[in-house]
Each structure stands twice: as structure tokens, then as C-alpha cells.
Design an enzyme around this catalytic site. Structure first.
Site, mmCIF file in Angstrom:
data_model
loop_
_atom_site.group_PDB
_atom_site.id
_atom_site.type_symbol
_atom_site.label_atom_id
_atom_site.label_comp_id
_atom_site.label_asym_id
_atom_site.label_seq_id
_atom_site.Cartn_x
_atom_site.Cartn_y
_atom_site.Cartn_z
ATOM 1 N N HIS A 1 73.130 -18.536 -61.641
ATOM 2 C CA HIS A 1 71.897 -18.521 -62.425
ATOM 3 C C HIS A 1 70.833 -19.380 -61.751
ATOM 4 C CE1 HIS A 1 69.595 -19.924 -66.199
ATOM 5 N NE2 HIS A 1 69.089 -18.780 -65.782
ATOM 6 N N ASP B 1 60.447 -6.791 -46.060
ATOM 7 C CA ASP B 1 60.118 -5.638 -45.227
ATOM 8 C C ASP B 1 60.585 -5.877 -43.789
ATOM 9 O OD1 ASP B 1 58.115 -7.186 -43.874
ATOM 10 O OD2 ASP B 1 56.596 -6.568 -45.318
ATOM 11 N N ASP C 1 66.156 -13.725 -64.209
ATOM 12 C CA ASP C 1 66.109 -14.941 -65.023
ATOM 13 C C ASP C 1 65.072 -14.783 -66.132
ATOM 14 O OD1 ASP C 1 66.107 -17.573 -66.003
ATOM 15 O OD2 ASP C 1 66.386 -18.402 -64.001
ATOM 16 N N MET D 1 54.747 -11.733 -52.097
ATOM 17 C CA MET D 1 53.921 -12.423 -51.121
ATOM 18 C C MET D 1 52.477 -11.969 -51.298
ATOM 19 S SD MET D 1 53.898 -12.339 -46.948
ATOM 20 C CE MET D 1 55.458 -13.149 -46.678
ATOM 21 N N TYR E 1 57.416 -18.210 -47.271
ATOM 22 C CA TYR E 1 58.399 -18.523 -46.220
ATOM 23 C C TYR E 1 59.260 -19.719 -46.631
ATOM 24 C CZ TYR E 1 55.697 -15.539 -42.987
ATOM 25 O OH TYR E 1 55.055 -14.500 -42.375
ATOM 26 N N TYR F 1 53.343 -6.494 -46.585
ATOM 27 C CA TYR F 1 53.476 -7.253 -47.831
ATOM 28 C C TYR F 1 54.583 -6.718 -48.735
ATOM 29 C CZ TYR F 1 49.340 -9.586 -46.205
ATOM 30 O OH TYR F 1 48.462 -10.303 -45.438
#
Length: 150
Positions: free
Chosen positions: A22, A30, A69, A79, A118, A136
Site C-alpha cells: 500500500h 513511454d 490508493d 508528467m 524523474y 508525455y
């Protein structure tokens, strides 16, 4: 093949999804994301691949077995486009539709600045690289819980 398991989920991906707990984060990336070098810094420490799939297809397969979650705002992230953080390219809109369908309601992903993404990815449990070639196509999914049977 396993009965009841999406055939797009390979053994390595299933192992990682099962091992996650959890709140652990999973990155779906990509083909342009530096997946291999980033994956070496994750908890799992190696890159997972779903190479013949788009990001939306990979997320759909993952969400067929993994809950998101429900306790946090960053249950899923995308992103952000450089210099246009509010833009939502088609690849991200497709993944948002998959998430909304899995959740049974609209639940928008948060935007994460490129270099922050990142950093999040390096701290993630694992990275899955897809065959997505659109820019993206990078997403964070945070694992939720499965409650007890009533």
C-alpha cells in the site's frame, strides 16, 4: 496464460504488482523515458517491459489487478508538458479515461513537473516501459488496498 488474468500482464510485471505494498508507486513510461537508468534506482532495481502496448493499454491491464490508493491526492500522476503544465495531450487523456473507468468516477491525475517526475520515478517501486511513442506518456500509479471480504 492464467484464467482471469489479463494476458497483457507478463510474469515479471505480475510479480512486481504482487510484491508492492500500500502506497508504493509504479511508473508506466513511454519509449523515450530513460526507463533503464531510472529503474536501476527503484526498489525492484530492474526494468519491466510491456513493449507492444500503448500507455492506456498497459494502465488498463495493471488496473485490472491493482487498486489505486484512495487515501491520497497523488494516487495517480502525469508528467506535465514542459512550458505548458496545464496541457493534457491525447496520450494522457486516454490514460485518464482508463483511470476514471477503473475507479467508477472522475478522479483527475495530478500534474508532476518533468524533473520532479524523474525524482518520483527513482523512488518508485518499479518502472514499466511500454511501446508508447507519443510524448508525455509517463505516469505514476500509487497502489491501494484490497479490503477484507465481508
Amino acid at each position: 496464460m492464467l484464467k482471469g488474468i489479463d494476458p497483457r500482464l507478463n510474469a515479471d510485471v505480475l510479480y512486481a504488482l504482487r510484491a508492492m505494498g500500500h502506497g508504493d508507486a509504479l511508473i508506466i513510461a513511454d519509449t523515450n523515458f530513460p526507463s533503464d537508468s531510472v529503474a536501476r534506482e527503484t526498489v525492484l532495481g530492474e526494468l519491466l517491459r510491456m513493449e507492444n502496448l500503448t500507455c492506456a493499454e498497459a494502465v488498463q491491464a495493471v488496473l485490472s489487478v491493482m487498486p489505486l490508493d484512495t487515501f491520497v491526492d497523488d494516487f495517480a500522476g502525469r508528467m506535465q508538458v514542459v512550458d505548458a503544465p496545464d496541457d493534457v495531450p491525447p496520450v494522457q487523456a486516454e490514460v485518464q479515461q482508463v483511470i476514471d473507468k477503473a475507479e467508477g468516477r472522475a478522479r483527475p491525475m495530478i500534474g508532476i513537473e518533468r524533473f520532479d517526475f524523474y525524482d518520483h520515478a527513482r523512488r518508485a517501486y518499479a518502472v514499466i516501459q511500454t511501446g508508447e511513442r507519443r510524448f508525455y506518456g509517463c505516469f505514476l500509479l500509487r497502489k491501494g488496498v484490497i479490503g477484507p471480504e465481508e
